[in-house]
Design an enzyme around this catalytic site. Structure first.
Site, PDB file in Angstrom:
ATOM      1  N   GLU A  14       0.845  -1.192   0.000  1.00 46.35           N
ATOM      2  CA  GLU A  14       0.000   0.000   0.000  1.00 46.35           C
ATOM      3  C   GLU A  14       0.875   1.234   0.000  1.00 46.35           C
ATOM      4  OE1 GLU A  14      -2.485  -0.865   3.429  1.00 46.35           O
ATOM      5  OE2 GLU A  14      -1.083   0.086   4.788  1.00 46.35           O
ATOM      6  N   ASN A  25       7.076   0.938  14.543  1.00 47.64           N
ATOM      7  CA  ASN A  25       5.668   0.580  14.325  1.00 47.64           C
ATOM      8  C   ASN A  25       5.012  -0.061  15.546  1.00 47.64           C
ATOM      9  OD1 ASN A  25       5.782   1.486  11.619  1.00 47.64           O
ATOM     10  ND2 ASN A  25       6.745  -0.431  11.046  1.00 47.64           N
ATOM     11  N   GLU A  63      -6.350  -1.754   9.428  1.00 42.47           N
ATOM     12  CA  GLU A  63      -6.677  -3.134   9.793  1.00 42.47           C
ATOM     13  C   GLU A  63      -7.661  -3.084  10.947  1.00 42.47           C
ATOM     14  OE1 GLU A  63      -3.903  -5.483  11.949  1.00 42.47           O
ATOM     15  OE2 GLU A  63      -3.039  -3.796  13.027  1.00 42.47           O
TER      16      GLU A  63
HETATM   17  P1  ADP Z   1      -1.648  -3.414  17.416  1.00 44.49           P
HETATM   18  O1  ADP Z   1      -2.944  -2.986  17.940  1.00 44.49           O
HETATM   19  O2  ADP Z   1      -1.100  -2.451  16.426  1.00 44.49           O
HETATM   20  O3  ADP Z   1      -1.646  -4.835  16.944  1.00 44.49           O
HETATM   21  P2  ADP Z   1      -0.772  -3.771  20.124  1.00 44.49           P
HETATM   22  O4  ADP Z   1       0.357  -3.149  20.816  1.00 44.49           O
HETATM   23  O5  ADP Z   1      -2.137  -3.570  20.657  1.00 44.49           O
HETATM   24  O6  ADP Z   1      -0.646  -3.280  18.621  1.00 44.49           O
HETATM   25  O7  ADP Z   1      -0.477  -5.311  20.049  1.00 44.49           O
HETATM   26  C1  ADP Z   1       0.568  -5.816  19.309  1.00 44.49           C
HETATM   27  C2  ADP Z   1       0.496  -7.337  19.274  1.00 44.49           C
HETATM   28  O8  ADP Z   1       1.177  -7.879  20.386  1.00 44.49           O
HETATM   29  C3  ADP Z   1      -0.896  -7.841  19.348  1.00 44.49           C
HETATM   30  O9  ADP Z   1      -0.989  -9.072  18.671  1.00 44.49           O
HETATM   31  C4  ADP Z   1      -1.127  -8.005  20.818  1.00 44.49           C
HETATM   32  O10 ADP Z   1      -2.124  -8.943  21.003  1.00 44.49           O
HETATM   33  C5  ADP Z   1       0.260  -8.468  21.278  1.00 44.49           C
HETATM   34  N1  ADP Z   1       0.620  -7.925  22.599  1.00 44.49           N
HETATM   35  C6  ADP Z   1       0.949  -6.664  22.858  1.00 44.49           C
HETATM   36  N2  ADP Z   1       1.264  -6.495  24.144  1.00 44.49           N
HETATM   37  C7  ADP Z   1       1.108  -7.691  24.736  1.00 44.49           C
HETATM   38  C8  ADP Z   1       1.271  -8.181  26.075  1.00 44.49           C
HETATM   39  N3  ADP Z   1       1.628  -7.381  27.067  1.00 44.49           N
HETATM   40  N4  ADP Z   1       1.045  -9.477  26.312  1.00 44.49           N
HETATM   41  C9  ADP Z   1       0.677 -10.293  25.307  1.00 44.49           C
HETATM   42  N5  ADP Z   1       0.512  -9.877  24.034  1.00 44.49           N
HETATM   43  C10 ADP Z   1       0.722  -8.615  23.744  1.00 44.49           C
HETATM   44  P1  ADP Z   2       0.224  -4.249  12.839  1.00 48.71           P
HETATM   45  O1  ADP Z   2      -0.723  -5.362  12.543  1.00 48.71           O
HETATM   46  O2  ADP Z   2       1.609  -4.713  12.992  1.00 48.71           O
HETATM   47  O3  ADP Z   2      -0.273  -3.388  13.947  1.00 48.71           O
HETATM   48  P2  ADP Z   2      -0.523  -2.075  11.039  1.00 48.71           P
HETATM   49  O4  ADP Z   2      -1.001  -2.273   9.650  1.00 48.71           O
HETATM   50  O5  ADP Z   2      -1.551  -1.713  12.039  1.00 48.71           O
HETATM   51  O6  ADP Z   2       0.251  -3.383  11.481  1.00 48.71           O
HETATM   52  O7  ADP Z   2       0.623  -0.993  11.023  1.00 48.71           O
HETATM   53  C1  ADP Z   2       1.395  -0.710  12.167  1.00 48.71           C
HETATM   54  C2  ADP Z   2       1.843   0.736  12.144  1.00 48.71           C
HETATM   55  O8  ADP Z   2       2.604   1.047  10.969  1.00 48.71           O
HETATM   56  C3  ADP Z   2       0.709   1.740  12.129  1.00 48.71           C
HETATM   57  O9  ADP Z   2       0.272   2.047  13.434  1.00 48.71           O
HETATM   58  C4  ADP Z   2       1.323   2.946  11.427  1.00 48.71           C
HETATM   59  O10 ADP Z   2       2.077   3.699  12.348  1.00 48.71           O
HETATM   60  C5  ADP Z   2       2.273   2.333  10.452  1.00 48.71           C
HETATM   61  N1  ADP Z   2       1.670   2.182   9.104  1.00 48.71           N
HETATM   62  C6  ADP Z   2       1.002   1.108   8.659  1.00 48.71           C
HETATM   63  N2  ADP Z   2       0.587   1.285   7.401  1.00 48.71           N
HETATM   64  C7  ADP Z   2       0.992   2.507   7.024  1.00 48.71           C
HETATM   65  C8  ADP Z   2       0.888   3.279   5.822  1.00 48.71           C
HETATM   66  N3  ADP Z   2       0.293   2.798   4.745  1.00 48.71           N
HETATM   67  N4  ADP Z   2       1.429   4.508   5.796  1.00 48.71           N
HETATM   68  C9  ADP Z   2       2.074   4.974   6.872  1.00 48.71           C
HETATM   69  N5  ADP Z   2       2.220   4.313   8.029  1.00 48.71           N
HETATM   70  C10 ADP Z   2       1.684   3.092   8.104  1.00 48.71           C
HETATM   71 MG    MG Z   3      -1.986  -2.341  13.977  1.00 48.16          MG
END
Ligand code: ADP
Ligand code: ADP
Ligand code: MG
Length: 683
Positions: free
Chosen positions: A217, A252, A305
């Site tokens: 993307e 990220n 997402e």
């Molecule tokens: P995102 O919402 O972008 O996926 P999060 O920080 O909410 O980012 O979570 C990142 C990933 O790691 C998720 O799959 C979450 O379920 C897992 N995760 C994050 N922090 C913890 C934790 N303290 N214990 C277990 N799993 C975690």
């Molecule tokens: P994850 O499942 O690891 O959380 P995300 O798709 O939510 O993956 O992306 C994680 C982070 O990467 C986002 O919170 C944002 O900061 C950055 N990011 C993701 N996609 C984009 C994009 N297309 N342009 C700019 N930043 C992005």
């Molecule tokens: Mg995410």
């Protein structure tokens, strides 16, 4: 944990039947968080635990605990059969998966249903529909949600990637369709880098998720991460609980989150909320979930997402809405309809969350592990018109292990305005003290004190832009210097008096409280007098007097607390030769307290190179040397273990602060050492 009840939405389903026993298929902070809600609702709780977690806080708090095997998650927390067997053995009717682990596995949700156990989360079809980034973007487009421009489909190789990227226009982002937690993502700025990055993402995706499908993307430059919390029930109702902004990220991964977002106006908020609800409705979403967007500084926004689970940063939403999201998940899983509609929901005040990680901000955020030799967290509860909430699953003496997430705690604060929430956070971080593993408290403090953060001009590039050379703390402000000088004077005075008593026995000489304080090389002559208002510290060259009262400190304590001119503060202190090493928020200093005579002497002595204390490896506490891991002549790198000292039955790893060659080793296994005793010296 206390939620703000100022805004609570009444729940009419009094007599409704919830579960009588819930099993929590998770560990640490989130397990403790879920147990708290179960207790409040009068539901018995069961936790499962691995070997590493046998003595954990969650195990101690739960009504029942079931061992599920070895420490690696793949052999315990990720084994669905063990979780289901534990439900059957304990008679738990429902499972809350928390986040991470099995929380987004549709097959686990299905296996629960097959076993007659309620999965406290969305229905498996909704998890399937949203669990995959490519599939969820297709659903989003169909539901009228605005998506990041790009190619919604599988990329079959580097040539395909190059062709699509050229069409989209650089920079682009390569993403693993099965990705999560910031893994499996690469930004590509230049067509020449596409092949190499494609291979890297594919390998990472295969390794981390067992699925190497990749899509592309457009990379939105300098965006903000804004997500909408949604909540649905099994009767077709879906509401949104407004937004959270999670732009302060490193690689990220979120570090600081807040609700609401300083970027959004009411119209944008409602537009994002409506899209999130539309997407949730399109997949019959029936639990708490989060729709993530990236937003341009111009308030344009694009779907990223959907996370079909409770989110790590959910406390900020709870603080501004007065709802307990875990309670809501339990109620809707039990079949209750939502007790409120969109019109009943309102944003009240502002909340911020800081993730306290075991990592060393001063050394490139190197992950750290080890025992929490000291752990003091600010107490959760109301402070005037602010609220502090610390979500943790650890206590002093617990181990941050290599097996799981490196998060130590989540500190959240609430205030009527963003500024007040930030003030609350800055104060609460100051009140947090951790020793053992390295931690990012100084870094979090730095962000709270930055003018840019306070102004709300955030972006996901914030950390990279504000700390381009890495993190080295912030320079002390004038106020912080005063506070550290005052603290040093007060502590030195206690020590001098104590020594005076010890030496002079019955006839304590009255010590003269006239000193020269040297803070990071800056000298100040001070005169101390005790008055009714507190300890007066006259800065003799500046014609100013600092007044310190409410002093809370005893020799040996690692935190000095007092009030300077009516403003409460805390300083972390460690004794050092002739003075102290201190940290106030993000500012560190070395402070010496000298008598005028010895200060004069220092002056008159021919300028001499300051003793380079970084050459000395000292014991941070009195204890027993367990082992010395280096020998004279050995070359070591920063972060390597030099020796292990045991104190209070806890082993403390003493690591090299820098690269160098060991010149001498002054202690051996079995020696007992005092605080500050030199264990080894660098050449
Ligand atoms: P995102 O919402 O972008 O996926 P999060 O920080 O909410 O980012 O979570 C990142 C990933 O790691 C998720 O799959 C979450 O379920 C897992 N995760 C994050 N922090 C913890 C934790 N303290 N214990 C277990 N799993 C975690
Ligand atoms: P994850 O499942 O690891 O959380 P995300 O798709 O939510 O993956 O992306 C994680 C982070 O990467 C986002 O919170 C944002 O900061 C950055 N990011 C993701 N996609 C984009 C994009 N297309 N342009 C700019 N930043 C992005
Ligand atoms: Mg995410």
């Amino acid at each position: 944990m206390r939620l703000t009840r100022k805004h609570i939405v009444p729940n009419p389903q009094r007599g409704s039947v919830l579960f009588s026993k819930i099993l929590i298929a998770n560990r640490g902070e989130v397990a403790v968080r879920i147990i708290r809600t179960c207790r409040r609702l009068g539901i018995a709780s069961v936790v499962v635990y691995s070997e590493a977690d046998a003595g954990s806080m969650a195990v101690e708090m739960a009504d029942e605990a079931v061992a599920i095997g070895p420490s690696p998650a793949a052999q315990s927390y990720l084994v669905a059969e063990k979780i289901i067997a534990a439900c059957k053995a304990t008679g738990a009717q429902a499972v809350h998966p928390g986040f991470g682990f099995l929380s987004e596995r549709a097959d686990f949700a299905r296996a629960c249903a097959d076993a007659g156990i309620v999965f406290i989360g969305p229905n498996p079809d909704a998890i399937d529909a949203m669990g995959d980034k490519i599939a969820s973007k297709l659903r989003a487009v169909a539901a009228g949600v605005s998506c990041v421009p790009g190619f919604i489909g599988e990329i079959d190789g580097p040539e395909h990637a190059a062709k699509i990227s050229a069409e989209i226009g650089y920079p682009v982002m390569l993403k693993a369709s099965a990705g999560g937690g910031g893994k499996g993502i690469r930004i590509v700025h230049d067509p020449r880098e596409i092949g190499e990055n494609f291979a890297a993402v594919r390998a990472e995706a295969k390794g981390a998720f067992g699925d190497d499908r990749i899509f592309i993307e457009k990379f939105i430059v300098d965006p903000r991460h804004i997500e909408i919390q949604v909540l649905g029930d099994k009767h077709g109702h879906v509401v949104h609980l407004f937004e959270r902004e999670c732009s302060i990220q490193r690689r990220n991964q979120k570090v600081i989150e807040e609700a609401p977002s300083a970027l959004l106006d009411e119209a944008t908020r409602m537009a994002m909320g409506a899209q999130a609800v539309a997407l949730a409705q399109a997949v019959n979403y029936d639990s708490a979930g989060t729709v993530e967007f990236v937003a341009g500084q111009d308030k344009s926004f694009y779907f990223l997402e959907m996370n079909t689970r409770l989110q790590v940063e959910h406390p900020v939403t709870e603080l501004i809405t007065g709802l307990d999201l875990v309670e809501q998940m339990i109620r809707v899983a039990a079949g209750e309809p939502l007790a409120f509609g969109q019109a009943d929901l309102r944003i009240n005040g502002w909340a911020i969350e800081s993730r306290i990680y075991a990592e060393d901000p001063y050394r490139g955020f190197l992950p750290s592990i080890g025992r929490l030799v000291r752990y003091h967290a600010p107490e959760s509860g109301e402070r005037g018109d602010k609220i502090i909430r610390n979500d943790a699953g650890v206590r002093e003496g617990d181990e941050i292990s290599m097996y799981y997430d490196p998060m130590i705690a989540k500190l959240a604060t609430w205030g009527p305005t963003r500024g007040e929430a930030i003030d609350g956070m800055a104060g609460a971080l100051e009140d947090f003290h951790i020793e053992g593993p390295a931690h990012n408290l100084p870094f979090l403090s730095a962000v709270m004190d930055q003018a840019r953060f306070r102004s709300g001009e955030l972006s996901t590039a914030y950390i990279a832009e504000e700390f381009p050379q890495g993190f080295h703390g912030l320079a002390a402000s004038a106020w912080q210097k005063d506070a550290m000088i005052a603290a040093a004077c007060a502590m030195h005075r206690v020590q001098v008096r104590r020594n005076g008593h010890a030496v002079a026995g019955l006839r304590p000489a009255r010590p003269r409280d006239e000193w020269v304080v040297v803070l990071n090389g800056e000298k100040r002559r001070v005169l101390l007098t005790q008055s009714e208002d507190g300890l007066q510290i006259e800065l003799q060259d500046e014609d100013r007097t600092l007044v310190l009262d409410g002093i809370d400190w005893k020799p040996g304590r690692p935190v000095f607390r007092a009030s300077l001119d009516g403003h409460a503060f805390a300083v972390e202190v460690a004794p050092a030769a002739e003075g102290f090493r201190m940290r106030q928020r993000a500012a560190s200093a070395r402070v010496l307290v000298l008598t005028p005579t010895s200060a004069d002497l220092h002056e008159r002595l021919p300028p001499r190179k300051a003793v380079d204390t970084s050459r000395l490896v000292v014991s941070p506490m009195p204890g027993l040397v367990v082992s010395i891991e280096v020998e004279p002549g050995q070359e070591v790198k920063a972060g390597e273990t030099l020796c292990i000292v045991e104190a209070m039955k806890m082993q403390n790893i003493i690591r090299a602060e820098r690269d160098g060659v060991i010149k001498t080793v002054n202690a051996k296994a079995g020696d007992s050492v005092s605080a500050d005793e030199v264990l080894a010296e660098f050449a």
